[in-house]
Scaffold this active site. Sequence first.
Site, PDB file in Angstrom:
ATOM      1  CB  CYS A 177      10.967  -4.815  -6.355  1.00 23.11           C
ATOM      2  SG  CYS A 177      11.265  -3.983  -8.027  1.00 23.11           S
ATOM      3  N   GLY A 224       5.334  -6.100  -8.610  1.00 23.59           N
ATOM      4  CA  GLY A 224       6.421  -6.278  -9.727  1.00 23.59           C
ATOM      5  C   GLY A 224       5.470  -8.076 -10.177  1.00 23.59           C
ATOM      6  CG  ASN A 234      10.499  -1.948  -3.130  1.00 25.98           C
ATOM      7  OD1 ASN A 234       9.508  -1.505  -2.135  1.00 25.98           O
ATOM      8  ND2 ASN A 234      10.183  -0.798  -4.239  1.00 25.98           N
ATOM      9  N   GLY A 235      13.466   0.123  -4.985  1.00 27.21           N
ATOM     10  CA  GLY A 235      13.974   1.189  -5.386  1.00 27.21           C
ATOM     11  C   GLY A 235      14.255   1.833  -5.853  1.00 27.21           C
ATOM     12  CE1 TYR A 260      -2.798   1.028  -8.578  1.00 27.81           C
ATOM     13  CE2 TYR A 260      -0.628   1.973  -8.859  1.00 27.81           C
ATOM     14  CZ  TYR A 260      -1.074   0.988  -9.379  1.00 27.81           C
ATOM     15  OH  TYR A 260      -1.008   0.210 -10.242  1.00 27.81           O
TER      16      TYR A 260
END
Length: 518
Positions: A14, A41, A115-116, A294
């Site tokens: 996300c 995402g 996000n998470g 990454y």
Amino acid sequence: MSGPVEHTSPKEACGVFGIFAPGRSVAPIVFDGLYALQHRGQESAGMAVSDGSTLMVVKDMGLVTQVFNDYKVAGLVGHLAIGHTRYSTTGSSSWHNAQPMYRQAGGTEFAVGHNGNLTNTDDLAILMGMLPGMATSDSDLIAELIARELDRSAAEPPSATVPPSPTVPSSPTVPSSPTVPSSPTAPPAPGALVKALVEVLPRMRGAFSLVLSDRSQLVGVRDPNGFRPLCLGKLDEGWVLASESPALDITGAHFVRELEPGEVLVINADGCRSFRPWPAERVQPTLCLFEFVYLARPDSRLYGQELHGARVRMGELLAEQAPVAADIVVGVPDSGMPAAEGYSRRSGIPYGHALVKNRYIGRTFINPDPRQRALGVRRKLNPLKEAIAGRRLIVVDDSIVRGTTTRAMVAMLREAGAREIHLRISSPPYRWPCFYGLDTGARTELVAADLEVGEICDYIGADSLAYLSLDALKKATGVPGAGFCDACLTGNYPVPVSSHLSKTVLEQPLPARTGAGR
Ligand code: SF4
């Protein structure tokens, strides 16, 4: 190890974006911001836009460009907005779980993007007496928690004040902007949404970088560990929040600073002010180390470092730790290429290209037909036969998760005539699943969970395999003491995780959610 071949690296989880810019129509800016965060995402995208009197949400499955066209963007009028791109980690990939989540409660309407990944999702759901399906993702649960608090608070007689927040020291590694207060303060003028957050946020555990908006204000939240990034930018007319700094660049916003772990930033017509609802002992910066390896874009800045440079340094240190004679150093596109550049520079072995990536691959999918699945790596990568034939290759990649893609890639390079293939990985073995916002699958799916490096090398079919050490990886970030999560490499989880936490925890029948291990 018979899993899908599409995963070479951990999957993203996300991107969030928010903007408050009085006098501007911000939906086109949100579109650009989300487009810059598309790598985080690809399952769904959405935005919530307010003109001060209504909050309108548009979301759907697909890429940002599939969900929004000029017509849809033009219909979203307002100066305040949040946006989201999703890859699912808790909750299935469905329209209902697309974000932003929207609720209307206690006379307040609001939207939230997350996000998470919460680690106490099932405990919260049980405490709230929620039946399966009432909230279908941890993000939905966050919205529900806030909504119930708004309802509860609206039913109470008016209170004069909001309790002052506990204080925490500022992080030494993330400088604060002099124009944006970030020192410990009480919450700003207590709108209902902010009051609800003061109550709800301390109950949440795990990873959450949030953007929220009601009709008049934008709020950014970073959990006390700061697992996922969130940064603040300044426009002439207002403010921008984004998961990564390139989403500020594309909107013309100037990078101001990263939000600190445990910080809540409220932006409205009165300005921009932060407070901290967590006690100091809960604040422990552990940014995801894989954001450096990454996940984040190479042009992103985290802990003040541009990630491309950090990834080049990872390759340089890898060359020092694991030298080997070869004719050419190549990177696996795209994420292995900066480390390959560093490996080449430090080893003196020429840098070259051996693999071409299909840049239009878009969202990958898991095909149930094994013959089609075997094509997965070929859909994405194709060898440059003349560059490969008869040569000894050093192939640099950022990580190996399941190993199936790497194995297929090595076989493809051999077919193309490579004489030797020496695989070098710019991170340590990925041995433990992530519960903080990445979808890596179960531990049994991770090739390094139970195999030693030599055994992994045999499985993959390379002539040699070596990984970067954890110390070297942290050194390569440029900020080795800044505070990192490395749980997937060490098994040391900075926030406890329950043994039965899974992606569909909220969609399972109640008995499974209250089962053994609790
Ligand atoms: Fe990142 Fe690994 Fe920690 Fe997950 S477990 S947050 S991937 S470092």
